[in-house]
Design a protein around this motif. Structure first.
Motif, mmCIF file in Angstrom:
data_model
loop_
_atom_site.group_PDB
_atom_site.id
_atom_site.type_symbol
_atom_site.label_atom_id
_atom_site.label_comp_id
_atom_site.label_asym_id
_atom_site.label_seq_id
_atom_site.Cartn_x
_atom_site.Cartn_y
_atom_site.Cartn_z
ATOM 1 N N ASP A 47 6.778 4.697 -10.574
ATOM 2 C CA ASP A 47 6.497 3.398 -11.191
ATOM 3 C C ASP A 47 5.037 3.007 -10.987
ATOM 4 N N ASP A 48 4.510 2.258 -11.945
ATOM 5 C CA ASP A 48 3.119 1.820 -11.844
ATOM 6 C C ASP A 48 2.877 0.973 -10.600
ATOM 7 N N ASP A 49 3.830 0.090 -10.282
ATOM 8 C CA ASP A 49 3.617 -0.754 -9.104
ATOM 9 C C ASP A 49 3.655 0.068 -7.818
ATOM 10 N N ALA A 50 4.371 1.193 -7.816
ATOM 11 C CA ALA A 50 4.367 2.095 -6.658
ATOM 12 C C ALA A 50 3.016 2.785 -6.529
ATOM 13 N N LEU A 51 2.470 3.263 -7.662
ATOM 14 C CA LEU A 51 1.147 3.883 -7.635
ATOM 15 C C LEU A 51 0.083 2.879 -7.209
ATOM 16 N N ASN A 52 0.205 1.661 -7.708
ATOM 17 C CA ASN A 52 -0.752 0.620 -7.317
ATOM 18 C C ASN A 52 -0.687 0.360 -5.819
ATOM 19 N N TYR A 53 0.516 0.400 -5.275
ATOM 20 C CA TYR A 53 0.666 0.147 -3.839
ATOM 21 C C TYR A 53 0.072 1.288 -3.020
ATOM 22 N N PHE A 54 0.350 2.531 -3.429
ATOM 23 C CA PHE A 54 -0.242 3.677 -2.733
ATOM 24 C C PHE A 54 -1.768 3.546 -2.703
ATOM 25 N N SER A 55 -2.366 3.221 -3.843
ATOM 26 C CA SER A 55 -3.827 3.177 -3.948
ATOM 27 C C SER A 55 -4.412 2.006 -3.172
ATOM 28 N N PHE A 56 -3.683 0.890 -3.116
ATOM 29 C CA PHE A 56 -4.184 -0.284 -2.395
ATOM 30 C C PHE A 56 -3.971 -0.159 -0.891
ATOM 31 N N ALA A 57 -2.741 0.211 -0.492
ATOM 32 C CA ALA A 57 -2.391 0.211 0.931
ATOM 33 C C ALA A 57 -3.053 1.341 1.703
ATOM 34 N N SER A 58 -3.569 2.348 1.018
ATOM 35 C CA SER A 58 -4.226 3.463 1.715
ATOM 36 C C SER A 58 -5.594 3.070 2.242
ATOM 37 N N GLY A 59 -6.103 1.915 1.834
ATOM 38 C CA GLY A 59 -7.361 1.410 2.376
ATOM 39 C C GLY A 59 -8.562 2.274 2.091
#
Length: 423
Positions: free
Chosen positions: A187-199
């Motif tokens: 899901d797009d929101d999952a990809l967005n979370y991976f990219s954001f939360a990885s810092g």
């Protein structure tokens, strides 16, 4: 689901060319120093430093491959003087017999002591090897000066969320090295979370994606469906219980509360961020910046206290480190405010960019000489009781004023020597 290759996804997806390299446009973009040096084959020894997962080792490998050179990798934690000497001797023979260059790529290079560093100095100077060190520590403070002075230093920045998302898409579609042969629907929101939360750490994002795929069973439609909830469970750090917009809104509210002298607001927003999974060092670093930006010369003790709090958070961790952090937040909020420091900085930056043809006055030069106007006599301030009025700025800027004391706190009593008489 069939087992994936044991080699981590982040390693399999490691870029092998500049075309696949993600981020660091200020270093590898066209017409940058590094790009030109590689293009014309004039690259010397370098040190790459910055946060983990930002491409330091990857770029070192790409450079060696692009220049068709032999390269040897060492880790400063496990290698010693004998390892380096063996590589140098082999490099000398290869250069003498085949004209081949050798790159010594040293990971965690700040871990080498003086004796280890000294053993490669001569080889770097005479061109027997090209040295590329990678480190997460600032080399100017963590490495021997002799090594740093012989290398170009490049600072790597955290990779942007957009660039990390591009790399994740590539990993999902790559059938040779990535996850393209698996029926993954992310899901797009999952990809967005991976990219954001990885810092800004691409390795962390790829590892989290791989973990999510490996631990998620096939659904009835024979697909591996990665949702936001699965993404939150897969990242190798405490999940932020807020989205990216909320994170930056709370951070902005914290900073504005500091500036607005609102202790309760600053404490509340800082704790909301920390409880949501934000690294307390983010709060501490912002506090240090604002202690100069918003308090500045009105109360210079704010910077000292904020810096001490940042050190305490780094060394003590949570929860003990939160006590001095709270102490400093309250102090910065309650301190008198002045933005004269940041105003002076911006004015000086503007002149430094625009006024590049100015010359240093003769009496300030390393080897002063008297010119025809008689302006070559430097006055030693201590011969005049500690201060004497004389020109320091270039002629075109001699009347320029950057720093004007504010009217709050200790700054209101400051009388600048620049405005005094001749003595």
């Amino acid at each position: 689901m069939e087992n994936l290759n044991r080699v981590p996804l982040a390693e399999k997806m490691r870029p092998k060319s500049f075309e696949d390299f993600v981020g660091q446009e200020h270093i590898v973009g066209k017409n940058t120093l590094l790009y030109r040096a590689i293009k014309y084959g004039t690259l010397g020894s370098c040190i790459f430093y910055g946060p983990p997962g930002t491409g330091k080792t990857t770029l070192a490998n790409i450079i060696a491959n692009t220049l068709h050179a032999r390269y040897v990798k060492l880790n400063a934690v496990t290698s010693g003087v004998s390892d380096a000497k063996a590589i140098i001797e082999r490099a000398r023979q290869d250069k003498l017999m085949f004209g081949a260059d050798t790159f010594l790529i040293l990971d965690e290079c700040h871990r080498w002591n003086k004796a280890q560093s000294d053993c490669v100095l001569e080889a770097i100077e005479n061109g027997s090897i090209y040295f590329i060190g990678t480190t997460t520590e600032n080399p100017y403070t963590s490495m021997t000066r002799a090594i740093v002075s012989r290398c170009r230093v490049f600072e790597f920045k955290p990779i942007t969320s957009d660039d990390i998302k591009k790399a994740l898409h590539r990993a999902l579609s790559d059938k040779e090295n990535g996850l393209g042969n698996l029926p993954v629907e992310c899901d797009d929101d999952a990809l967005n979370y991976f990219s954001f939360a990885s810092g800004g750490d691409l390795r962390s994002a790829l590892n989290a994606l791989e973990l999510a795929v490996m631990t998620t069973p096939l659904e009835k439609d024979k697909a591996i469906h990665i949702t936001l909830d699965i993404a939150r469970q897969s990242i190798d750090r405490k999940a932020l219980s807020m989205d990216e917009n909320m994170y930056y809104d709370f951070l902005s509210a914290f900073c504005k509360s500091l500036r607005g002298c609102d202790v309760e607001g600053a404490l509340y927003y800082s704790q909301r961020l920390i409880k949501a999974g934000c690294d307390p060092m983010v709060i501490a670093r912002r506090l240090v910046a604002h202690s100069s930006e918003d308090v500045g010369m009105a109360d210079s003790n704010a910077l000292l206290l904020a810096t001490s709090a940042m050190y305490a958070v780094e060394k003590m961790g949570v929860p003990e480190g939160l006590i001095p952090l709270t102490h400093a937040i309250i102090y910065v909020c309650e301190a008198e405010k002045s933005n004269s420091v940041v105003k002076a900085l911006h004015m000086a930056e503007e002149d430094a960019i625009k006024c590049t043809d100015n010359k240093v006055p003769n009496h300030l030069k390393n080897h002063p000489s008297t010119n025809k106007d008689g302006h070559g006599s430097y006055k030693y301030p201590h011969d005049y009781g500690g201060y004497v009025k004389q020109q320091y700025m270039p002629d075109s800027l001699k009347d320029r004023i950057y720093y004007v004391p504010g009217k709050n706190g200790k700054e209101k009593n400051l009388i600048r020597k620049k405005f005094k008489g001749d003595n």
